[in-house]
Write an enzyme that holds these catalytic residues in place. Structure first.
Site, PDB file in Angstrom:
ATOM      1  N   ASP A 189       0.704  -0.937   0.053  1.00  0.00           N
ATOM      2  CA  ASP A 189       0.285  -0.300  -0.106  1.00  0.00           C
ATOM      3  C   ASP A 189       0.591   1.601  -0.568  1.00  0.00           C
ATOM      4  O   ASP A 189       2.377   1.239   0.160  1.00  0.00           O
ATOM      5  CB  ASP A 189      -0.893   0.217   1.336  1.00  0.00           C
ATOM      6  CG  ASP A 189      -1.848   1.182   1.225  1.00  0.00           C
ATOM      7  OD1 ASP A 189      -2.926   1.392   0.210  1.00  0.00           O
ATOM      8  OD2 ASP A 189      -2.154   1.692   2.892  1.00  0.00           O
ATOM      9  N   GLU A 274      -2.254  -1.792  -6.030  1.00  0.00           N
ATOM     10  CA  GLU A 274      -3.275  -1.175  -5.245  1.00  0.00           C
ATOM     11  C   GLU A 274      -3.808  -0.443  -7.275  1.00  0.00           C
ATOM     12  O   GLU A 274      -2.556  -0.734  -7.699  1.00  0.00           O
ATOM     13  CB  GLU A 274      -3.821  -0.076  -5.117  1.00  0.00           C
ATOM     14  CG  GLU A 274      -4.895  -0.166  -3.053  1.00  0.00           C
ATOM     15  CD  GLU A 274      -4.968   0.528  -2.103  1.00  0.00           C
ATOM     16  OE1 GLU A 274      -6.285   0.704  -2.240  1.00  0.00           O
ATOM     17  OE2 GLU A 274      -4.118   1.300  -2.486  1.00  0.00           O
ATOM     18  N   CYS A 327     -11.744  -3.730   8.328  1.00  0.00           N
ATOM     19  CA  CYS A 327     -10.467  -4.973   9.181  1.00  0.00           C
ATOM     20  C   CYS A 327      -9.890  -5.949   8.591  1.00  0.00           C
ATOM     21  O   CYS A 327     -10.416  -6.363   7.929  1.00  0.00           O
ATOM     22  CB  CYS A 327     -11.275  -4.696  10.285  1.00  0.00           C
ATOM     23  SG  CYS A 327     -10.413  -6.316  11.433  1.00  0.00           S
ATOM     24  N   ASP A 358      -1.904   1.756   7.374  1.00  0.00           N
ATOM     25  CA  ASP A 358      -0.986   1.378   5.808  1.00  0.00           C
ATOM     26  C   ASP A 358      -1.337  -0.305   6.154  1.00  0.00           C
ATOM     27  O   ASP A 358      -0.705  -0.900   5.021  1.00  0.00           O
ATOM     28  CB  ASP A 358      -0.140   2.443   5.985  1.00  0.00           C
ATOM     29  CG  ASP A 358      -0.421   4.138   5.754  1.00  0.00           C
ATOM     30  OD1 ASP A 358      -1.795   3.796   5.032  1.00  0.00           O
ATOM     31  OD2 ASP A 358       0.634   5.070   6.024  1.00  0.00           O
TER      32      ASP A 358
HETATM   33 ZN   LIG Z   1     -12.152  -6.598  13.229  1.00  0.00          ZN
END
Ligand SMILES: [Zn+2]
Length: 408
Positions: A189, A274, A327, A358
């Site tokens: 990232d 990405e 998450c 990050d």
């Molecule tokens: Zn979580």
């Protein structure tokens, strides 16, 4: 392990004689002139008559231009770089009509890259000496690294950067060896307070020299801004100084990115990044940010062709994957509504894990990349779990065996 043949550009500095510098400057000027004339002709035909002008028509125009008194000077330089300029314009229009690129723009005397491309009929490469058309002597090249044994360049590009340095780039066939397979994969990232964050938790910062270089650059730019418009000589001197510092930053940065990309490709079998447009989201016009955005684009290109060379899998994701908001704890998948740029660390309300912003994003990128690469290259799978936000993940087609010449 079989070796692979690739086209690879080898770039060196050289020191032209006064006569060579004059010949090359004249050639750069003619290349720009021909490119702009052809662009004007093509744009006009398109705007006024909705007609497409092709390369062969512009080539016929070039012959006619050379016969006019006004443009007779085009005959003085090698015709090959002029033809190559028309070919580049053809490529630019092909990309424009295919909606892959913006409309080609006119080359400017001050801002555009000064370069000329020679194909085999316009140079001689013998006993390690390179002589260009219209020149008596070979170029005085600084061979900072060897060419592959027995290499014979198919294209030679001469250029001069804003700091006045001369470069020659030789496109040669080279052999690369695939690396032994490893059992590791990485998601990468673009960091907010670092250069990159990796899915294994490592954060890669900008090298220390960048900061010092940037301070020097900012000072030189202030000096340049203070020079009065009318003060030509001092202003030119200040501009050259800015260009020199900038060129140094670009060189050192590229060097660093080569080391970094080689390491990441060596250590991992799969590299997930990405989409390119993500870095645009973070773009602002502060100098530091502009430089690191450019660094990201460059690193991404290096990772892509080095993966291709060494038998690794490169997986680019599309831009709208919510990697920062999700998450990364397996089986949790809580999706935050917002994730402002000032949040560097956060705790998931569902599973209680505290995440580095990050690194968490890099982990999501890796998971998404592994999910799509398992489905095979070139497919556009729809992930079923909408709760995790992974439904947004599609895979871009991974280009293989593409010409990777320009990136060295
Ligand atoms: Zn979580």
């Amino acid at each position: 392990m079989t070796t692979k043949h690739v086209k690879r550009a080898f770039k060196y500095r050289f020191h032209p004689t006064d006569a060579q510098a004059a010949e090359l400057s004249r050639t750069f000027g003619c290349v720009r002139k021909v490119y702009n004339l052809a662009l004007a002709a093509r744009s006009q035909a398109w705007q006024q008559r909705a007609e497409r002008v092709n390369y062969h028509q512009t080539s016929a125009m070039l012959t006619a231009w050379k016969k006019t008194e006004e443009l007779a000077y085009l005959r003085e330089v090698s015709s090959v770089p002029l033809q190559q300029a028309l070919r580049h314009l053809q490529t630019a229009f092909t990309n424009f009509f295919a909606k892959r690129a913006k409309q080609p723009r006119f080359k400017s005397r001050k801002r555009s890259r000064r370069s000329a491309e020679y194909t085999t009929s316009a140079f001689r490469f013998r006993d390690g000496k390179l002589t260009l058309a219209k020149m008596a002597d070979p170029l005085d090249i600084v061979w900072s690294r060897p060419l592959p044994a027995g290499a014979s360049p198919s294209t030679v590009t001469v250029s001069q950067d804003a700091a006045g340095r001369w470069f020659v780039s030789l496109l040669c066939e080279d052999e690369v060896t695939p690396l032994p397979p490893v059992d590791a994969a990485v998601g990468i990232d673009v960091g907010i307070d670092c250069l990159l964050a990796l899915s294994d938790g490592e954060k890669i910062t900008n090298p220390k020299f960048e900061r010092a270089d940037r301070v020097r650059l900012a000072k030189a730019q202030r000096d340049l801004a203070r020079k009065a418009e009318g003060d030509g000589a001092n202003r030119a001197k200040a501009r050259r100084k800015v260009a020199r510092i900038y060129a140094r930053i670009v060189d050192r940065r590229r060097d660093n990115l080569h080391k970094l990309s080689t390491r990441l490709v060596r250590e991992n079998q799969v590299v997930v990044v990405e989409g390119l447009a993500v870095s645009n989201m973070l773009k602002n016009h502060r100098l530091a940010r502009v430089i690191s955005d450019a660094a990201w684009g460059e690193l991404r290109r290096m990772l892509e062709y080095k993966c291709d060379w060494h038998g690794r899998t490169f997986v680019p994701l599309v831009r709208w994957f919510p990697s920062s908001k999700l998450c990364s704890t397996p089986e949790c998948g809580y999706l935050n509504e917002k994730m402002p740029l000032n949040v560097r660390e956060w705790t998931c309300p569902r599973c209680g894990t505290t995440h580095d912003r990050d690194v968490n994003a890099a982990r999501n990128i890796l998971a998404a990349g592994l999910a799509v690469s398992a489905c095979g290259a070139g497919v556009r799978p729809q992930r079923e779990s909408s709760r995790t936000g992974l439904s947004a993940v599609k895979q871009e087609v991974v280009p293989t065996a593409r010409l990777r010449a320009a990136q060295l």
